[in-house]
Design a protein around this motif. Structure first.
Motif, PDB file in Angstrom:
ATOM      1  N   VAL A 109      -3.803  -8.236  -4.083  1.00  0.00           N
ATOM      2  CA  VAL A 109      -2.890  -7.109  -2.664  1.00  0.00           C
ATOM      3  C   VAL A 109      -2.835  -8.083  -2.017  1.00  0.00           C
ATOM      4  CG1 VAL A 109      -3.162  -5.133  -1.019  1.00  0.00           C
ATOM      5  CG2 VAL A 109      -4.538  -5.537  -2.433  1.00  0.00           C
ATOM      6  N   GLN A 122       0.467  -9.501   1.155  1.00  0.00           N
ATOM      7  CA  GLN A 122       1.145  -8.702   2.262  1.00  0.00           C
ATOM      8  C   GLN A 122       1.700  -7.695   2.310  1.00  0.00           C
ATOM      9  OE1 GLN A 122       2.619 -12.716   4.530  1.00  0.00           O
ATOM     10  NE2 GLN A 122       0.806 -12.191   5.549  1.00  0.00           N
ATOM     11  N   SER A 145       3.536  -4.735   0.528  1.00  0.00           N
ATOM     12  CA  SER A 145       3.628  -3.873  -0.317  1.00  0.00           C
ATOM     13  C   SER A 145       4.242  -3.011  -1.390  1.00  0.00           C
ATOM     14  CB  SER A 145       2.064  -2.757  -0.176  1.00  0.00           C
ATOM     15  OG  SER A 145       2.563  -2.680   1.921  1.00  0.00           O
ATOM     16  N   GLN A 157      -0.400   0.270   2.895  1.00  0.00           N
ATOM     17  CA  GLN A 157      -1.466  -1.122   2.920  1.00  0.00           C
ATOM     18  C   GLN A 157      -2.914  -0.186   2.069  1.00  0.00           C
ATOM     19  OE1 GLN A 157      -2.199  -2.242   6.646  1.00  0.00           O
ATOM     20  NE2 GLN A 157      -0.832  -4.447   5.911  1.00  0.00           N
ATOM     21  N   SER A 165      -2.040  -0.257  -2.322  1.00  0.00           N
ATOM     22  CA  SER A 165      -2.542  -0.857  -2.785  1.00  0.00           C
ATOM     23  C   SER A 165      -3.336  -1.336  -2.919  1.00  0.00           C
ATOM     24  CB  SER A 165      -1.241  -2.173  -1.999  1.00  0.00           C
ATOM     25  OG  SER A 165       0.141  -1.541  -1.321  1.00  0.00           O
ATOM     26  N   ILE A 166      -4.186  -1.579  -1.938  1.00  0.00           N
ATOM     27  CA  ILE A 166      -5.451  -1.555  -1.994  1.00  0.00           C
ATOM     28  C   ILE A 166      -6.122  -0.629  -3.654  1.00  0.00           C
ATOM     29  CG2 ILE A 166      -7.913  -1.570  -0.866  1.00  0.00           C
ATOM     30  CD1 ILE A 166      -6.127  -3.000   1.539  1.00  0.00           C
ATOM     31  N   LEU A 222      -7.460 -10.055  -0.781  1.00  0.00           N
ATOM     32  CA  LEU A 222      -6.605  -8.331   0.307  1.00  0.00           C
ATOM     33  C   LEU A 222      -5.768 -10.304   0.940  1.00  0.00           C
ATOM     34  CD1 LEU A 222      -9.113  -6.335   1.125  1.00  0.00           C
ATOM     35  CD2 LEU A 222      -7.466  -6.273  -0.573  1.00  0.00           C
ATOM     36  N   SER A 268      -4.198  -6.754   4.441  1.00  0.00           N
ATOM     37  CA  SER A 268      -3.701  -5.868   3.777  1.00  0.00           C
ATOM     38  C   SER A 268      -4.414  -4.743   4.383  1.00  0.00           C
ATOM     39  CB  SER A 268      -3.896  -6.231   2.586  1.00  0.00           C
ATOM     40  OG  SER A 268      -3.981  -7.454   0.972  1.00  0.00           O
ATOM     41  N   THR A 269      -5.066  -5.725   6.202  1.00  0.00           N
ATOM     42  CA  THR A 269      -5.490  -4.270   6.780  1.00  0.00           C
ATOM     43  C   THR A 269      -5.017  -4.216   7.912  1.00  0.00           C
ATOM     44  OG1 THR A 269      -7.618  -5.725   6.720  1.00  0.00           O
ATOM     45  CG2 THR A 269      -8.014  -4.674   5.032  1.00  0.00           C
TER      46      THR A 269
END
Ligand code: ATP
Length: 229
Positions: free
Chosen positions: A89, A91, A93, A153, A156-157, A170, A173-174
């Motif tokens: 995933v 940075q 998205s 994000q 995308s996950i 990831l 990604s959070t």
């Protein structure tokens, strides 16, 4: 636990220089993540975190050293199979113009709606989607709804989870998720991929990992649990 090498990740003395550049961006990076473990990678901006992640699915090739995924040298994997087994995933998205469902399936014609919904639930985005009048048929991208950074994000996950990767990566990604959502996400991801690699700027996110790796100017300067570092 996991009986096999599936999702096992090993880097041995990996160095990397971008083509045409004199300075190496990664220098002698070695680490090992066992199946079922979660490794957090931290380091200042420009320390080489995203570059390191990109070497694993061979978006760039390591200049020196070896990378093994599930016990097999990445150069011996077929590129397609390697990238199918890794859920990366990025940075930023990337969503394309189309429905949420199409974005989740991402060209995978065999993906079933319930599998896509299942992935969306795990990624904590199903409830937001359910609030849109057109639900999973809602269009995103140009002329579509505007999704928040955190919604993008999570989408995308979810898209990465659809492929049931053995190694989930990831890249920050959070960053846009609140504490409650992020906690629910990690709980849902428990046991989802054999191995997780998580780049993060947040100490709290790193604390949830088994091991933390600290990068500084392309070198590993710390490796251990949060208590050890
Ligand atoms: P951030 O936390 O800001 O995302 P990072 O730790 O992920 O940073 P990288 O994005 O891997 O760091 O960048 C490491 C170094 O490599 C930087 O000096 C960057 O300018 C350089 N770099 C990144 N991509 C390229 C490229 N395609 N060509 C040449 N140099 C690059």
């Amino acid at each position: 636990g996991f009986d096999s090498m599936e999702g096992d990740l090993r880097l041995e003395n990996v160095s990397f220089r971008y083509p045409g550049k004199a300075e190496p961006i990664l220098k002698n990076v070695s680490f090992h993540v066992s199946p079922g473990e979660k490794l957090a990678i931290m380091g200042a901006t420009g320390s080489g975190k995203s570059t390191l992640l990109n070497l694993i699915p061979r978006i760039f090739e390591a200049t020196e050293g070896k990378i093994y995924v599930s016990g097999v040298d990445v150069t011996e994997w077929s590129l397609k199979e390697l990238r199918d087994t890794i859920g990366l995933v990025p940075q930023q998205s990337v969503l394309f113009t189309g429905s949420i469902l199409e974005n989740l399936a991402w060209g995978d014609a065999e993906a079933h709606v319930d599998e896509l919904e299942e992935a969306a639930k795990k990624a904590q985005i199903h409830e937001s989607i359910d609030l849109f009048p057109q639900k999973y048929d809602t269009r995103v991208g140009q002329q579509g709804v505007n999704l928040s950074g955190g919604q993008k994000q999570r989408l995308s996950i979810a898209r990465a989870l659809v492929r049931k990767p053995s190694l989930l990566i990831l890249d920050d990604s959070t960053s846009a998720l609140d504490v409650k959502t992020e906690t629910a996400l990690w709980d849902a991801l428990e046991g989802e991929a054999a191995t997780m690699l998580v780049v993060t700027q947040k100490i709290r996110t790193a604390q949830g990992a088994h091991t933390i790796l600290l990068l500084d100017e392309g070198e590993v300067v710390g490796y251990g649990t949060h208590e050890e570092l």
